[in-house]
Scaffold this active site. Structure first.
Site, short mmCIF file in Angstrom:
data_model
loop_
_atom_site.label_atom_id
_atom_site.label_comp_id
_atom_site.label_asym_id
_atom_site.label_seq_id
_atom_site.Cartn_x
_atom_site.Cartn_y
_atom_site.Cartn_z
N ASP A 37 0.86 -1.18 0.00
CA ASP A 37 0.00 0.00 0.00
C ASP A 37 0.90 1.24 0.00
OD1 ASP A 37 -3.25 0.34 0.98
OD2 ASP A 37 -2.00 2.13 0.94
N VAL A 76 1.92 1.92 -6.57
CA VAL A 76 1.66 1.19 -7.81
C VAL A 76 2.03 2.00 -9.05
CG1 VAL A 76 -0.15 -0.28 -6.82
CG2 VAL A 76 -0.78 1.92 -7.86
N ASN A 103 -5.94 -4.14 -6.58
CA ASN A 103 -7.05 -3.48 -5.89
C ASN A 103 -6.82 -1.99 -5.64
OD1 ASN A 103 -9.43 -3.44 -3.80
ND2 ASN A 103 -7.63 -2.74 -2.67
N SER A 151 -15.21 -1.40 -11.18
CA SER A 151 -16.33 -0.73 -10.52
C SER A 151 -17.54 -0.83 -11.43
CB SER A 151 -15.97 0.74 -10.28
OG SER A 151 -17.11 1.53 -9.96
N TYR A 168 -11.98 8.68 -13.31
CA TYR A 168 -12.28 7.46 -12.57
C TYR A 168 -13.04 6.48 -13.47
CZ TYR A 168 -13.94 4.45 -8.76
OH TYR A 168 -14.21 3.38 -7.95
N LYS A 172 -11.66 2.88 -14.86
CA LYS A 172 -12.35 1.64 -14.53
C LYS A 172 -12.83 0.92 -15.80
CE LYS A 172 -11.91 1.84 -10.05
NZ LYS A 172 -11.03 0.89 -9.35
N VAL A 201 -19.31 0.59 -1.87
CA VAL A 201 -18.90 -0.29 -0.78
C VAL A 201 -18.58 0.56 0.43
CG1 VAL A 201 -17.32 -2.12 -0.07
CG2 VAL A 201 -17.93 -1.89 -2.49
N THR A 203 -16.51 1.73 2.63
CA THR A 203 -15.08 1.88 2.90
C THR A 203 -14.79 3.36 3.13
OG1 THR A 203 -14.40 2.31 0.61
CG2 THR A 203 -14.62 0.00 1.27
#
Length: 276
Positions: A37, A76, A103, A151, A168, A172, A201, A203
């Site tokens: 991460d 990443v 992820n 997504s 975004y 995706k 979700v 989160t």
């Protein structure tokens, strides 16, 4: 025997949220975990990102399942750093790699760098993850499973007219292209590649002050123009999915029960896409 006993899984964005849930679920199913991460802030992201303490909490939860874990901070967007983190984990966990879960992701909305940052993390970061992981998987010769987190915004035209939001959706959608290409390239090595497409979700990416105010502002703006606000509801009577719901789908795709499933876009969305 647990379904992933003796296998090793590489998970990006593992410090919290969906990534942590994947690490805990796959460890519970018998896998050892290589977790990475960023654990730092990106300026265009308007909510707090994960911290080193979050990653340490993931380590503790995985160890509580009885699994081994090698965790490190890596970006990443930095292919070399990502490869170093992965190969260190592979070496320390016995030289094999069976499962990859790409992820890591962010959701910036506005700002000068929002478009580029979300493309760099959510799309280029996924490419880097598969690119560095496929070679040790091929070398090990055990086949395997790669799961890319997309997504519902990767299946429908869902975005607000803001650079980060459009970026975004573009990233995706792009993940689907990456998935389909690698599903073909890696099939001869018995490596399966699929994508999962969650609706909202529960989160920290969703449950934060900025995102809540942004959604309300978007609704007010569209009403002010006499338009209907975007329908963000699911078909099933649930407002948001839980991280364990997505982890269960990832665990299935990682297991031998899905041994002939590849090239699939799997919505885990309480019927969100089907309503569109």
């Amino acid at each position: 025997m647990r379904p992933l006993e003796g296998k090793v899984a590489f998970i990006t964005g593992a410090a919290r949220g969906q990534g942590r849930a994947h690490a805990v679920r796959l460890a519970s199913d018998g896998a050892d975990i290589i977790a990475v991460d960023l654990c730092d802030q990106i300026a265009s992201v308007p909510y707090p990102l994960a911290t080193p303490d979050d990653l340490a909490a993931t380590v503790k939860l995985v160890e509580e399942t009885g699994g081994r874990i090698v965790a490190s901070q890596a970006d990443v967007r930095d292919r070399a750093a990502l490869k170093t983190a992965l190969m260190d984990g592979v070496e320390r966990l016995g030289g094999r790699l069976d499962v990859v879960v790409a992820n890591a992701g962010i959701a910036p909305m506005a700002g000068e760098d929002a478009w580029q940052d979300v493309i760099d993390v959510n799309l280029t970061g996924v490419f880097h993850t598969v690119d560095v992981a496929m070679r040790p998987m091929i070398k090990a010769g055990n086949g395997g499973s790669i799961v890319l987190t997309s997504s519902v915004a990767g299946l429908v035209g869902l975005a607000s007219p803001m650079a980060g939001s459009i970026g975004y959706a573009a990233a995706k959608h792009g993940i689907v292209g990456i998935m389909r290409v690698y599903a073909n390239i890696l099939a001869t090595h018995s490596i399966r590649v699929n994508s999962v497409h969650p609706a909202g979700v529960n989160t920290p990416m969703i449950d934060n002050e900025f995102t809540r105010s942004w959604l309300e502002g978007l609704a007010q703006e569209t009403r002010g123009r006499g338009e209907m606000a975007p329908n963000m509801t699911n078909a099933l009577p649930v407002q948001a999915l839980e991280v364990e719901d997505i982890a269960a789908a990832v665990a299935f795709l990682a297991s031998d029960e899905a041994r002939y499933i590849t090239g699939v876009t799997l919505p885990v969305d309480a019927g969100f896409v089907n309503k569109r």
